[in-house]
Scaffold this motif. Structure first.
Motif, PDB file in Angstrom:
ATOM      1  N   GLY A  23       0.813  -1.223   0.000  1.00 49.75           N
ATOM      2  CA  GLY A  23       0.000   0.000   0.000  1.00 49.75           C
ATOM      3  C   GLY A  23       0.840   1.263   0.000  1.00 49.75           C
ATOM      4  O   GLY A  23       0.512   2.244  -0.676  1.00 49.75           O
ATOM      5  N   GLY A  24       1.933   1.238   0.754  1.00 55.53           N
ATOM      6  CA  GLY A  24       2.814   2.405   0.782  1.00 55.53           C
ATOM      7  C   GLY A  24       3.462   2.679  -0.562  1.00 55.53           C
ATOM      8  O   GLY A  24       3.556   3.827  -1.000  1.00 55.53           O
ATOM      9  N   SER A  25       3.894   1.616  -1.219  1.00 54.37           N
ATOM     10  CA  SER A  25       4.525   1.821  -2.523  1.00 54.37           C
ATOM     11  C   SER A  25       3.507   2.275  -3.567  1.00 54.37           C
ATOM     12  O   SER A  25       3.809   3.108  -4.415  1.00 54.37           O
ATOM     13  N   MET A  26       2.302   1.740  -3.499  1.00 54.61           N
ATOM     14  CA  MET A  26       1.271   2.161  -4.448  1.00 54.61           C
ATOM     15  C   MET A  26       0.833   3.607  -4.181  1.00 54.61           C
ATOM     16  O   MET A  26       0.559   4.364  -5.110  1.00 54.61           O
ATOM     17  N   ALA A  27       0.776   3.974  -2.921  1.00 57.01           N
ATOM     18  CA  ALA A  27       0.374   5.343  -2.587  1.00 57.01           C
ATOM     19  C   ALA A  27       1.408   6.358  -3.072  1.00 57.01           C
ATOM     20  O   ALA A  27       1.049   7.443  -3.537  1.00 57.01           O
ATOM     21  N   GLY A  29       3.708   5.822  -5.571  1.00 54.17           N
ATOM     22  CA  GLY A  29       3.945   5.754  -7.003  1.00 54.17           C
ATOM     23  C   GLY A  29       2.755   6.095  -7.872  1.00 54.17           C
ATOM     24  O   GLY A  29       2.898   6.271  -9.081  1.00 54.17           O
ATOM     25  N   ALA A  30       1.576   6.196  -7.296  1.00 58.28           N
ATOM     26  CA  ALA A  30       0.381   6.445  -8.100  1.00 58.28           C
ATOM     27  C   ALA A  30       0.363   7.888  -8.616  1.00 58.28           C
ATOM     28  O   ALA A  30       0.773   8.821  -7.936  1.00 58.28           O
ATOM     29  N   SER A  31      -0.120   8.033  -9.820  1.00 57.63           N
ATOM     30  CA  SER A  31      -0.291   9.385 -10.351  1.00 57.63           C
ATOM     31  C   SER A  31      -1.617   9.954  -9.835  1.00 57.63           C
ATOM     32  O   SER A  31      -2.536   9.215  -9.511  1.00 57.63           O
ATOM     33  N   PHE A  32      -1.719  11.262  -9.756  1.00 61.56           N
ATOM     34  CA  PHE A  32      -2.913  11.892  -9.218  1.00 61.56           C
ATOM     35  C   PHE A  32      -3.260  13.131 -10.041  1.00 61.56           C
ATOM     36  O   PHE A  32      -2.415  13.712 -10.705  1.00 61.56           O
ATOM     37  N   LEU A  33      -4.537  13.486  -9.984  1.00 63.67           N
ATOM     38  CA  LEU A  33      -5.019  14.634 -10.754  1.00 63.67           C
ATOM     39  C   LEU A  33      -4.677  15.942 -10.055  1.00 63.67           C
ATOM     40  O   LEU A  33      -4.835  16.072  -8.850  1.00 63.67           O
ATOM     41  N   VAL A  34      -4.230  16.908 -10.848  1.00 64.70           N
ATOM     42  CA  VAL A  34      -3.905  18.241 -10.351  1.00 64.70           C
ATOM     43  C   VAL A  34      -4.592  19.254 -11.257  1.00 64.70           C
ATOM     44  O   VAL A  34      -4.622  19.096 -12.480  1.00 64.70           O
ATOM     45  N   TRP A  35      -5.160  20.285 -10.663  1.00 68.13           N
ATOM     46  CA  TRP A  35      -5.833  21.325 -11.419  1.00 68.13           C
ATOM     47  C   TRP A  35      -4.812  22.297 -11.997  1.00 68.13           C
ATOM     48  O   TRP A  35      -3.949  22.825 -11.312  1.00 68.13           O
ATOM     49  N   ASP A  36      -4.894  22.529 -13.298  1.00 71.80           N
ATOM     50  CA  ASP A  36      -4.026  23.482 -13.979  1.00 71.80           C
ATOM     51  C   ASP A  36      -4.836  24.752 -14.215  1.00 71.80           C
ATOM     52  O   ASP A  36      -5.777  24.769 -15.016  1.00 71.80           O
ATOM     53  N   GLU A  37      -4.490  25.818 -13.498  1.00 71.42           N
ATOM     54  CA  GLU A  37      -5.248  27.058 -13.595  1.00 71.42           C
ATOM     55  C   GLU A  37      -5.045  27.766 -14.929  1.00 71.42           C
ATOM     56  O   GLU A  37      -5.937  28.479 -15.399  1.00 71.42           O
ATOM     57  N   GLN A  38      -3.917  27.580 -15.535  1.00 71.97           N
ATOM     58  CA  GLN A  38      -3.637  28.259 -16.792  1.00 71.97           C
ATOM     59  C   GLN A  38      -4.541  27.748 -17.911  1.00 71.97           C
ATOM     60  O   GLN A  38      -5.060  28.534 -18.700  1.00 71.97           O
ATOM     61  N   TYR A  39      -4.742  26.435 -17.978  1.00 67.85           N
ATOM     62  CA  TYR A  39      -5.563  25.859 -19.045  1.00 67.85           C
ATOM     63  C   TYR A  39      -6.946  25.422 -18.568  1.00 67.85           C
ATOM     64  O   TYR A  39      -7.719  24.882 -19.355  1.00 67.85           O
ATOM     65  N   SER A  40      -7.235  25.637 -17.315  1.00 65.26           N
ATOM     66  CA  SER A  40      -8.531  25.279 -16.713  1.00 65.26           C
ATOM     67  C   SER A  40      -8.895  23.816 -16.971  1.00 65.26           C
ATOM     68  O   SER A  40      -9.971  23.492 -17.465  1.00 65.26           O
ATOM     69  N   GLY A  50       8.395   7.254  -9.226  1.00 64.89           N
ATOM     70  CA  GLY A  50       7.193   6.541  -8.812  1.00 64.89           C
ATOM     71  C   GLY A  50       7.145   5.112  -9.317  1.00 64.89           C
ATOM     72  O   GLY A  50       6.780   4.193  -8.577  1.00 64.89           O
ATOM     73  N   PHE A  51       7.516   4.907 -10.557  1.00 62.03           N
ATOM     74  CA  PHE A  51       7.483   3.562 -11.124  1.00 62.03           C
ATOM     75  C   PHE A  51       8.484   2.651 -10.432  1.00 62.03           C
ATOM     76  O   PHE A  51       8.203   1.485 -10.156  1.00 62.03           O
ATOM     77  N   VAL A  52       9.660   3.184 -10.126  1.00 63.28           N
ATOM     78  CA  VAL A  52      10.681   2.396  -9.431  1.00 63.28           C
ATOM     79  C   VAL A  52      10.193   2.005  -8.043  1.00 63.28           C
ATOM     80  O   VAL A  52      10.406   0.878  -7.595  1.00 63.28           O
ATOM     81  N   VAL A  53       9.517   2.917  -7.369  1.00 62.92           N
ATOM     82  CA  VAL A  53       8.980   2.619  -6.036  1.00 62.92           C
ATOM     83  C   VAL A  53       7.912   1.539  -6.124  1.00 62.92           C
ATOM     84  O   VAL A  53       7.854   0.643  -5.275  1.00 62.92           O
TER      85      VAL A  53
END
Length: 94
Positions: A23-27, A29-40, A50-53
């Motif tokens: 669970g720690g390695s998946m947490a 290494g996982a990608s997550f969504l981030v809000w980009d204010e410039q492109y909305s 992350g992949f190595v972890v």
């Protein structure tokens, strides 16, 4: 002579560590969504390495599982040997 209960306990502890490591390695290494204010819009962001972890966590989980299975087998073998030797001692006394 090692005690079967100690081997069984170490097997249980190793099995409890498997989901923690996985669970720690998946947490991490996982990608997550981030809000980009410039492109909305949202984009996926990843932590460095992350992949190595994730791969290291999977390999560590496999090793922990194998160690836990080995410890459980050792506990059973010691328990069977102990019970057989006690049976022989009781037969020799009679």
């Amino acid at each position: 002579m090692a005690k079967p209960l100690a081997w069984a306990g170490s097997s249980a502890l190793l099995l409890l560590l498997v989901p923690v490591v996985y669970g720690g390695s998946m947490a991490y290494g996982a990608s997550f969504l981030v809000w980009d204010e410039q492109y909305s819009t949202y984009f996926y962001d990843e932590r460095p390495g992350g992949f190595v972890v994730i791969v290291a966590g999977l390999m560590a989980s496999v090793v922990l599982t194998l160690l836990a299975v080995g410890a459980a087998i050792r506990a059973v073998v010691l328990l069977v040997r102990r019970s057989r030797s006690r049976g022989r001692e009781a037969t020799a006394r009679a």
